[in-house]
Design a protein around this motif. Structure first.
Motif, PDB file in Angstrom:
ATOM      1  N   SER A  37      43.598 -14.068  -4.567  1.00 19.05           N
ATOM      2  CA  SER A  37      43.138 -12.933  -5.381  1.00 19.05           C
ATOM      3  C   SER A  37      41.727 -13.079  -5.937  1.00 19.05           C
ATOM      4  O   SER A  37      41.167 -12.101  -6.435  1.00 19.05           O
ATOM      5  CB  SER A  37      44.106 -12.726  -6.562  1.00 19.05           C
ATOM      6  OG  SER A  37      44.138 -13.877  -7.386  1.00 19.05           O
ATOM      7  N   ASN A  40      38.985 -10.515  -4.840  1.00 14.72           N
ATOM      8  CA  ASN A  40      39.174  -9.065  -4.958  1.00 14.72           C
ATOM      9  C   ASN A  40      38.085  -8.392  -5.786  1.00 14.72           C
ATOM     10  O   ASN A  40      37.530  -7.372  -5.405  1.00 14.72           O
ATOM     11  CB  ASN A  40      40.555  -8.761  -5.549  1.00 14.72           C
ATOM     12  CG  ASN A  40      41.672  -9.042  -4.562  1.00 14.72           C
ATOM     13  OD1 ASN A  40      41.424  -9.296  -3.394  1.00 14.72           O
ATOM     14  ND2 ASN A  40      42.899  -9.017  -5.035  1.00 14.72           N
ATOM     15  N   GLY A 158      47.627 -15.626  -9.246  1.00 17.57           N
ATOM     16  CA  GLY A 158      47.219 -14.296  -8.820  1.00 17.57           C
ATOM     17  C   GLY A 158      46.400 -13.579  -9.874  1.00 17.57           C
ATOM     18  O   GLY A 158      45.325 -13.030  -9.593  1.00 17.57           O
ATOM     19  N   VAL A 162      41.816 -13.006 -10.399  1.00 18.22           N
ATOM     20  CA  VAL A 162      41.045 -11.804 -10.738  1.00 18.22           C
ATOM     21  C   VAL A 162      40.112 -12.089 -11.913  1.00 18.22           C
ATOM     22  O   VAL A 162      38.938 -11.704 -11.912  1.00 18.22           O
ATOM     23  CB  VAL A 162      41.990 -10.624 -11.056  1.00 18.22           C
ATOM     24  CG1 VAL A 162      41.190  -9.383 -11.443  1.00 18.22           C
ATOM     25  CG2 VAL A 162      42.881 -10.321  -9.862  1.00 18.22           C
ATOM     26  N   PHE A 297      48.043  -6.652  -7.214  1.00 21.96           N
ATOM     27  CA  PHE A 297      46.794  -7.335  -7.537  1.00 21.96           C
ATOM     28  C   PHE A 297      45.619  -6.794  -6.724  1.00 21.96           C
ATOM     29  O   PHE A 297      44.473  -7.157  -6.969  1.00 21.96           O
ATOM     30  CB  PHE A 297      46.945  -8.846  -7.323  1.00 21.96           C
ATOM     31  CG  PHE A 297      47.799  -9.501  -8.377  1.00 21.96           C
ATOM     32  CD1 PHE A 297      47.383  -9.555  -9.683  1.00 21.96           C
ATOM     33  CD2 PHE A 297      49.024 -10.048  -8.051  1.00 21.96           C
ATOM     34  CE1 PHE A 297      48.158 -10.158 -10.665  1.00 21.96           C
ATOM     35  CE2 PHE A 297      49.816 -10.647  -9.019  1.00 21.96           C
ATOM     36  CZ  PHE A 297      49.386 -10.692 -10.335  1.00 21.96           C
TER      37      PHE A 297
END
Length: 494
Positions: A37, A40, A158, A162, A297
């Motif tokens: 993640s 992202n 996860g 971010v 996510f």
């Protein structure tokens, strides 16, 4: 003096505490989830810095997931046969090198290739670390607590990805997203080498000759075709000839794999594994949970940045309540399951997460973090973590020690493949809803309509999963899914 020196040399090395061993193994799992993640939030900056096209930007995410999902079964079996400790160390070393290469990449193809190697290394790390955890903590309260920690770091990885991705991108630029992962993997490698007993990581010890090369090649190619077709369909459409061809090839190869496995004496997935305890049920439910988990996510940061206009740093910080709730839920999961039973716990957890997603389905183009995201994030974090702990326990409890790595690889595979299917389907759905809405609504309203639809469908998937969990986990009694129960399968002398 010589006697003293001899006695010093012969003094046995003090065994590391179980908590320290668990911390090192959980850190390996955290690193794998972090890499899933962390990119992202940084995708817009990565696209500009590495000269990526729209399709290339997608493959920064997909290359990792494709290699990870397709090779997990092979990684799990390799851990059982070659030694879990050895495979974990090698996987971490390769993971660190690939992460460093991704951060140094100046060309799109080099970056995507490095992400694929990251995924290959992660496919060795995840099942080996889980199998070592099962070795260290026999069935009982200790295993329940260990799986609680496992669930906490998986969810925190996860959400933390971010957050960390936003901080690093805004402070030092996108390459540090990968440099940080490389540094973390190197530190985890050192911790595993020092803290995790090598003898506990030996597999069945019967040699590489027992590795099912034909079965491994067949299922790996089948999963590669499946994941590639699903990820490509997001941009090319479901009627694209390449997508249909890859889906057909995946179906043929999976059928061939099923036939092969029945006839081979040392099958990659022995039939006994799927008939042990509730392994099959646990993997089916984990695939459905994964289809929502990975998509969450992906879409949540997009809504925050594209609709609410949040910066990468603010978007990352917005994941903290979800990560905190996730860690709390995973810590409480074993205690809750002992009180009310595994089936009730996992069903309630899935319903809690579904309620959070239904709340998210009411987001608006003029909303705010506090009004639209904070409450749902807490509900989702609690439900997700408890469900993950329970379903992981369901999929590995009672499995013979010689198959522990494979069982860990299988449950990770089903979550990853479920995630690829869910993300591809939901991304296609969001795109089509947004395209239709854009003909009559402003751009932000149209984007929000797509996200609302995604969260509504995800909630429906979890409601179905909760019903299946109630039916499947009640078949063998009220406490089958509880991590702290099940046949003893603790570590045996190597």
């Amino acid at each position: 003096m010589n006697v003293a020196r001899t006695q010093t040399k012969q003094a046995p090395r003090r065994a590391p505490r179980p908590g320290a061993v668990l911390a090192a193994l959980a850190a390996a799992q955290f690193t794998v989830m972090l890499a899933t993640s962390i990119v992202n939030v940084a995708l817009p900056q990565i696209r500009a810095g590495a000269g990526l096209s729209d399709g290339g930007t997608t493959w920064v995410v997909n290359a990792y997931g494709l290699a990870f999902g397709a090779l997990l079964l092979a990684g799990g079996r390799a851990a059982d046969l070659l030694g879990r400790h050895r495979v974990l160390i090698a996987g971490l070393a390769l993971f660190a090198a690939a992460s460093l290469s991704a951060g140094l990449a100046t060309a799109a193809d080099v970056l995507i290739a490095a992400r694929a190697v990251q995924g290959l290394a992660a496919a060795a790390i995840a099942p080996a670390a889980l199998a070592l955890t099962m070795d260290q903590f026999p069935s009982g309260p200790g295993r329940g607590k260990a799986l609680g920690v496992w669930g906490a770091v998986s969810g925190a990885g996860g959400a933390g990805g971010v957050l960390l991705g936003g901080v690093l991108t805004q402070a030092w630029g996108w390459p540090w997203v990968f440099h940080a992962v490389a540094l973390g993997a190197a530190l985890v490698l050192a911790a595993v080498a020092v803290l995790v007993p090598h003898a506990a990581g030996r597999g069945a010890g019967r040699g590489v000759g027992r590795f099912d090369l034909l079965g491994t090649a067949t299922v790996t190619l089948a999963l590669t075709c499946l994941v590639w077709s699903l990820t490509t369909a997001r941009g090319a459409g479901w009627t694209d000839g390449r997508v249909l061809g890859a889906l057909g090839a995946a179906a043929v190869l999976l059928a061939a794999f099923a036939v092969l496995e029945r006839r081979r004496p040392h099958a990659l997935i022995p039939p006994r594994l799927l008939t042990t305890g509730q392994v099959a049920a646990g993997n089916l439910l984990m695939a459905l949970l994964g289809s929502v988990w990975i998509a969450l996510f992906f879409f949540l940061p997009l809504y925050q940045q594209q609709v609410l206009g949040s910066s990468p740093l603010v978007t990352g910080a917005g994941q903290l309540p979800l990560a905190g709730a996730n860690m709390l839920g995973a810590t409480l999961a074993p205690r809750i399951s002992r009180r009310i039973g595994g089936p009730v716990t996992v069903t309630a957890a899935l319903l809690t997460e579904a309620a959070g997603l239904m709340w998210l389905s009411r987001i608006s183009a003029h909303g705010s973090y506090l009004a639209d995201l904070l409450g749902p994030s807490i509900l989702i974090g609690l439900g997700l973590s408890i469900a993950f702990v329970q379903l992981t326990a369901l999929a590995v409890n009672g499995v013979p020690r010689e198959d522990a790595g494979l069982a860990g690889g299988l449950v990770n595979t089903t979550r990853q493949i479920g995630g690829a299917i869910g993300l591809a389907a939901l991304a296609t759905l969001a795109g089509s809803v947004t395209a239709r809405a854009s003909t009559r609504q402003p751009p932000l309203e149209a984007l929000t309509a797509g996200y609302r639809t995604v969260f509504t469908v995800a909630a429906a998937v979890l409601l179905t999963t909760a019903l299946l969990a109630l039916l499947l986990t009640h078949r063998t009694g009220p406490r089958t899914a509880t991590p702290s129960t099940g046949p003893a399968s603790g570590p045996r002398p190597a």
